[in-house]
Design an enzyme around this catalytic site. Structure first.
Site, PDB file in Angstrom:
ATOM      1  N   THR A   1     -56.393 -14.488  34.453  1.00  0.00           N
ATOM      2  CA  THR A   1     -57.776 -14.449  33.971  1.00  0.00           C
ATOM      3  C   THR A   1     -58.387 -13.058  34.062  1.00  0.00           C
ATOM      4  O   THR A   1     -59.607 -12.910  34.038  1.00  0.00           O
ATOM      5  CB  THR A   1     -58.639 -15.433  34.777  1.00  0.00           C
ATOM      6  OG1 THR A   1     -58.543 -15.091  36.177  1.00  0.00           O
ATOM      7  CG2 THR A   1     -58.185 -16.854  34.574  1.00  0.00           C
TER       8      THR A   1
ATOM      9  N   GLY B   1     -60.074  -9.822  33.189  1.00  0.00           N
ATOM     10  CA  GLY B   1     -60.877  -9.386  32.051  1.00  0.00           C
ATOM     11  C   GLY B   1     -61.868 -10.401  31.520  1.00  0.00           C
ATOM     12  O   GLY B   1     -62.517 -10.143  30.506  1.00  0.00           O
ATOM     13  N   THR B   2     -62.030 -11.529  32.204  1.00  0.00           N
ATOM     14  CA  THR B   2     -62.924 -12.564  31.663  1.00  0.00           C
ATOM     15  C   THR B   2     -64.368 -12.081  31.545  1.00  0.00           C
ATOM     16  O   THR B   2     -65.041 -12.342  30.550  1.00  0.00           O
ATOM     17  CB  THR B   2     -62.890 -13.836  32.528  1.00  0.00           C
ATOM     18  OG1 THR B   2     -63.094 -13.476  33.898  1.00  0.00           O
ATOM     19  CG2 THR B   2     -61.574 -14.558  32.387  1.00  0.00           C
ATOM     20  N   GLY B   3     -64.862 -11.385  32.575  1.00  0.00           N
ATOM     21  CA  GLY B   3     -66.256 -10.944  32.543  1.00  0.00           C
ATOM     22  C   GLY B   3     -66.525  -9.941  31.448  1.00  0.00           C
ATOM     23  O   GLY B   3     -67.518 -10.042  30.716  1.00  0.00           O
ATOM     24  N   CYS B   4     -65.636  -8.960  31.312  1.00  0.00           N
ATOM     25  CA  CYS B   4     -65.771  -7.962  30.253  1.00  0.00           C
ATOM     26  C   CYS B   4     -65.722  -8.632  28.881  1.00  0.00           C
ATOM     27  O   CYS B   4     -66.489  -8.296  27.973  1.00  0.00           O
ATOM     28  CB  CYS B   4     -64.646  -6.939  30.345  1.00  0.00           C
ATOM     29  SG  CYS B   4     -64.500  -6.106  31.930  1.00  0.00           S
TER      30      CYS B   4
ATOM     31  N   LYS C   1     -72.789 -17.007  35.645  1.00  0.00           N
ATOM     32  CA  LYS C   1     -71.431 -17.490  35.378  1.00  0.00           C
ATOM     33  C   LYS C   1     -70.924 -18.263  36.593  1.00  0.00           C
ATOM     34  O   LYS C   1     -70.730 -17.691  37.661  1.00  0.00           O
ATOM     35  CB  LYS C   1     -70.510 -16.316  35.057  1.00  0.00           C
ATOM     36  CG  LYS C   1     -70.937 -15.543  33.808  1.00  0.00           C
ATOM     37  CD  LYS C   1     -69.999 -14.410  33.480  1.00  0.00           C
ATOM     38  CE  LYS C   1     -70.027 -13.323  34.525  1.00  0.00           C
ATOM     39  NZ  LYS C   1     -69.312 -12.095  34.095  1.00  0.00           N
TER      40      LYS C   1
END
Length: 287
Positions: free
Chosen positions: A222, A224-227, A191
């Site tokens: 932003t 929580g983007t990875g989850c 990412k």
């Protein structure tokens, strides 16, 4: 939210329904609701799957950071996992915060014995820089968890933690992907959201490459983007999509969620998991 907002109508009373694809998140709880199992379950619902959870840790967390974290005993994590998988079954598993080497190894063992694709988000630190994985657990992530992953989804900080590769360009992303694949996952998504310019991610299995680009939205909210990305990939895999298709669809979904992210509390707000049904901030139900 009205039925119109979901794009469908309620089933007739007494009508038999087929269960939607089932996805299991094995992750920590975010009391602020923006990341962790809360974000995972919201994503899974938004993408037409039934989300289930194994809580690995409880955090006291809000828009300003993580004020405390308490991991659950391995026995409690095992019991939750077995309870869900043995009765309900799963079509995909997603991992997030695992906190300790003992939990990493236990979860890796459980996933290895489960006939379902696994998306591993090797969570190391929170959006605010708070440690969510003990340094002593990195070896277990490399040798036990990544080898059972269908897709691993590290960000650039996690790549550096796991491999020592520091990504400063798209060419570096190729080196990073090769380093992560060396630990055994079938696919990896590097990412590149921390690089300048467009938000670019690299999906590869070592033989084919998929570069996924989207415009960068000027929105600081932003959390929580990875989850959210990892859960969206798992939802796609549970529905039978190929890895490239699931990742591309997840990228589209999370890009929209980032664009619609909203202020909450005094710090970094969350992405909007329900953006396709109307904005969380304008009171619209999408109808």
């Amino acid at each position: 939210m009205s039925a119109a907002g979901t794009g469908g109508t309620p089933p007739a009373a007494g009508a038999a329904r087929t269960a939607p694809p089932r996805v299991l998140t094995v992750a920590g709880s975010d009391s602020g609701g923006g990341a962790g199992i809360q974000a995972d379950l919201k994503t899974m619902l938004a993408l037409g799957t039934h989300g289930m959870s194994v809580v690995t840790a409880v955090t006291a967390q809000n828009s300003l950071g993580v004020q405390g974290a308490w991991e659950l005993p391995v026995a409690a994590v095992r019991a939750q996992y077995r309870s869900v998988v043995d009765d309900i079954g799963v079509q995909a598993v997603k991992t997030g915060m695992l906190a300790s080497a003992e939990l990493v190894e236990a979860v890796a063992e459980l996933i290895a014995a489960t006939d379902a694709p696994a998306v591993v988000d090797p969570v190391g630190v929170s959006k605010h820089g708070d440690a969510l994985l003990a340094a002593s657990a990195l070896g277990s992530v490399r040798t036990r968890l990544l080898p059972v992953a269908t897709v691993a989804t590290p960000n650039l900080d996690e790549v550096a933690q796991l491999t020592g590769v520091h990504v400063r360009s798209e060419d570096d992303m190729r080196r990073a992907a090769a380093a992560v694949l060396g630990y055994g996952p079938t696919w990896v998504v590097i990412k590149g959201g921390h690089l300048a310019g467009d938000a670019v991610d690299l999906l590869t299995d070592g033989s084919e490459e998929h570069w996924l680009r989207s415009p960068r939205h000027d929105n600081r909210h932003t959390h929580g983007t990875g989850c959210t990305l990892a859960s969206a990939i798992a939802a796609g895999l549970a529905k039978g999509e190929s890895v490239p298709r699931a990742v591309a669809a997840a990228k589209e979904y999370v890009t929209g969620a980032i664009a619609a992210g909203f202020a909450l509390g005094g710090g970094i707000g969350p992405v909007d998991h329900g953006w396709r049904f109307g904005s969380a901030t304008d009171g619209s139900d999408g109808s």
